[in-house]
Design a protein around this motif. Structure first.
Motif, PDB file in Angstrom:
ATOM      1  N   SER A 144       0.475  -1.121   0.160  1.00  0.00           N
ATOM      2  CA  SER A 144       0.018   0.121   0.101  1.00  0.00           C
ATOM      3  C   SER A 144       0.683   1.427  -0.531  1.00  0.00           C
ATOM      4  N   SER A 145       0.371   2.049  -0.276  1.00  0.00           N
ATOM      5  CA  SER A 145       0.742   3.395  -0.515  1.00  0.00           C
ATOM      6  C   SER A 145      -0.162   4.525   0.012  1.00  0.00           C
ATOM      7  N   THR A 146       0.628   5.623  -0.485  1.00  0.00           N
ATOM      8  CA  THR A 146      -0.385   7.493   0.068  1.00  0.00           C
ATOM      9  C   THR A 146       0.022   8.666  -1.191  1.00  0.00           C
ATOM     10  N   GLY A 147      -0.869   9.225  -1.665  1.00  0.00           N
ATOM     11  CA  GLY A 147      -0.298  10.217  -2.475  1.00  0.00           C
ATOM     12  C   GLY A 147      -1.413  11.344  -2.038  1.00  0.00           C
ATOM     13  N   ILE A 148      -1.479  12.663  -2.727  1.00  0.00           N
ATOM     14  CA  ILE A 148      -1.726  13.741  -2.700  1.00  0.00           C
ATOM     15  C   ILE A 148      -2.059  13.490  -4.489  1.00  0.00           C
ATOM     16  N   ILE A 149      -3.538  14.618  -4.254  1.00  0.00           N
ATOM     17  CA  ILE A 149      -4.158  14.483  -5.739  1.00  0.00           C
ATOM     18  C   ILE A 149      -5.133  15.571  -5.919  1.00  0.00           C
ATOM     19  N   GLY A 150      -4.638  16.042  -7.180  1.00  0.00           N
ATOM     20  CA  GLY A 150      -5.290  17.584  -7.060  1.00  0.00           C
ATOM     21  C   GLY A 150      -5.663  17.947  -8.929  1.00  0.00           C
ATOM     22  N   GLY A 151      -6.874  18.689  -9.159  1.00  0.00           N
ATOM     23  CA  GLY A 151      -7.348  19.288 -10.173  1.00  0.00           C
ATOM     24  C   GLY A 151      -8.065  19.531 -10.716  1.00  0.00           C
ATOM     25  N   ILE A 152      -8.987  19.814 -11.818  1.00  0.00           N
ATOM     26  CA  ILE A 152      -9.643  20.352 -12.355  1.00  0.00           C
ATOM     27  C   ILE A 152     -10.303  19.192 -13.391  1.00  0.00           C
ATOM     28  N   VAL A 161     -14.942  15.496 -17.136  1.00  0.00           N
ATOM     29  CA  VAL A 161     -13.926  15.380 -17.697  1.00  0.00           C
ATOM     30  C   VAL A 161     -13.505  15.442 -16.132  1.00  0.00           C
ATOM     31  N   ASP A 162     -12.049  15.802 -16.523  1.00  0.00           N
ATOM     32  CA  ASP A 162     -11.160  15.479 -15.406  1.00  0.00           C
ATOM     33  C   ASP A 162      -9.561  15.487 -15.474  1.00  0.00           C
ATOM     34  N   LEU A 163      -8.659  16.572 -15.288  1.00  0.00           N
ATOM     35  CA  LEU A 163      -6.894  16.776 -15.423  1.00  0.00           C
ATOM     36  C   LEU A 163      -6.645  16.230 -14.320  1.00  0.00           C
ATOM     37  N   ARG A 164      -5.650  15.795 -13.905  1.00  0.00           N
ATOM     38  CA  ARG A 164      -5.592  15.594 -12.506  1.00  0.00           C
ATOM     39  C   ARG A 164      -3.869  15.550 -12.461  1.00  0.00           C
ATOM     40  N   TYR A 165      -3.054  15.558 -11.577  1.00  0.00           N
ATOM     41  CA  TYR A 165      -1.444  15.358 -11.120  1.00  0.00           C
ATOM     42  C   TYR A 165      -1.978  14.627  -9.909  1.00  0.00           C
ATOM     43  N   GLU A 166      -1.094  13.877  -9.958  1.00  0.00           N
ATOM     44  CA  GLU A 166      -0.921  12.362  -8.804  1.00  0.00           C
ATOM     45  C   GLU A 166       0.477  12.778  -8.041  1.00  0.00           C
ATOM     46  N   HIS A 167       0.301  12.329  -6.692  1.00  0.00           N
ATOM     47  CA  HIS A 167       1.768  12.654  -6.521  1.00  0.00           C
ATOM     48  C   HIS A 167       2.368  11.283  -5.045  1.00  0.00           C
ATOM     49  N   TRP A 185       0.497  12.305 -14.231  1.00  0.00           N
ATOM     50  CA  TRP A 185      -1.624  12.810 -14.903  1.00  0.00           C
ATOM     51  C   TRP A 185      -1.776  11.844 -14.867  1.00  0.00           C
ATOM     52  N   SER A 186      -3.323  12.233 -14.929  1.00  0.00           N
ATOM     53  CA  SER A 186      -4.618  11.357 -15.992  1.00  0.00           C
ATOM     54  C   SER A 186      -5.389  12.308 -16.782  1.00  0.00           C
ATOM     55  N   VAL A 187      -6.038  12.296 -17.365  1.00  0.00           N
ATOM     56  CA  VAL A 187      -7.097  12.930 -18.244  1.00  0.00           C
ATOM     57  C   VAL A 187      -8.557  11.493 -17.811  1.00  0.00           C
ATOM     58  N   GLY A 188      -9.290  12.692 -17.582  1.00  0.00           N
ATOM     59  CA  GLY A 188     -10.321  11.024 -17.347  1.00  0.00           C
ATOM     60  C   GLY A 188     -11.847  11.636 -18.089  1.00  0.00           C
ATOM     61  N   ILE A 189     -12.814  10.667 -18.056  1.00  0.00           N
ATOM     62  CA  ILE A 189     -13.688  10.661 -18.734  1.00  0.00           C
ATOM     63  C   ILE A 189     -15.051  10.573 -17.721  1.00  0.00           C
ATOM     64  N   GLY A 190     -16.141  10.547 -17.065  1.00  0.00           N
ATOM     65  CA  GLY A 190     -16.784   9.731 -16.263  1.00  0.00           C
ATOM     66  C   GLY A 190     -18.476  10.017 -17.246  1.00  0.00           C
ATOM     67  N   TYR A 191     -19.668   9.110 -16.722  1.00  0.00           N
ATOM     68  CA  TYR A 191     -21.090   9.249 -16.768  1.00  0.00           C
ATOM     69  C   TYR A 191     -21.727   9.009 -15.158  1.00  0.00           C
TER      70      TYR A 191
END
Length: 194
Positions: A144-152, A161-167, A185-191
């Motif tokens: 297991s590990s932990t990180g911090i994630i943020g985005g718009i 639609v999301d653009l995020r950075y995880e560290h 970095w991630s670029v995602g879509i959802g419904y």
């Protein structure tokens, strides 16, 4: 008299609008994303190239008064190309279940809006291993590990639609001399079904 009626109507509109903003809202949905990840190491023993992986899972959002909490659960495959201190090239594949818990706010009205979100992410390795496709056998990775994630993000009716950075905050290697953290970095879509 006309001013009093207009003032009363404006006051009723403001009360209705503020009550609508204070009522809790709930959304549930599915999402998919492409991620672009790399491994960061302390020192110069590992050079990592960014590779493309993917995420797929579910999300929920509960909010009131302009703020929301958005927990997600998704399967993630993160990849990173690397060259070790011996000049050996390879590819690391990290498979995990990720649980981000995002706090955010939405700017906009009705079906259109822009979101700003950030929070912790908890990753649980699928099999407690990191697969390295090379002649070098590197194991002993934490489960297991932990990180911090943020985005718009943006909401357009039921689509997101999301653009995020995880560290990565924690060392994923059990070897403290060879610390490694995931950067992505991630670029995602959802419904949203609800």
């Amino acid at each position: 008299m006309k001013k009093i009626i207009l003032g009363f109507a404006a006051m009723l509109f403001c009360v209705q609008f503020s009550q609508a903003q204070l009522l809790p809202s709930l959304k549930l949905g599915i999402k998919g994303a492409l991620n672009f990840s790399s491994l960061k190491s302390d020192g110069k023993w590992l050079n990592s190239d960014t590779k493309t992986g993917y995420q797929i899972g579910v999300w929920g959002r509960v909010g009131a008064a302009g703020f929301h909490v958005q927990p997600e659960l998704y399967y993630s495959q993160k990849k990173a190309g690397f060259k070790d201190e011996d000049g050996e090239n390879g590819e690391a594949v990290l498979k995990s279940m990720d649980l981000p818990i995002l706090l955010g706010t939405k700017i906009g009205l009705g079906p259109l809006g822009v979101r700003i979100q950030a929070g912790p992410v908890f990753s649980f390795a699928q099999d407690g291993k990191v697969d390295f496709k090379s002649a070098t056998d590197i194991d002993n990775y934490k489960k297991s590990s932990t990180g911090i994630i943020g985005g718009i993000g943006a909401d357009i009716r039921n689509f997101t639609v999301d653009l995020r950075y995880e560290h990565g905050l924690s060392n994923i290697s059990q070897n403290s001399d060879r610390s490694q953290k995931v950067s992505m970095w991630s670029v995602g879509i959802g419904y949203a079904f609800l």
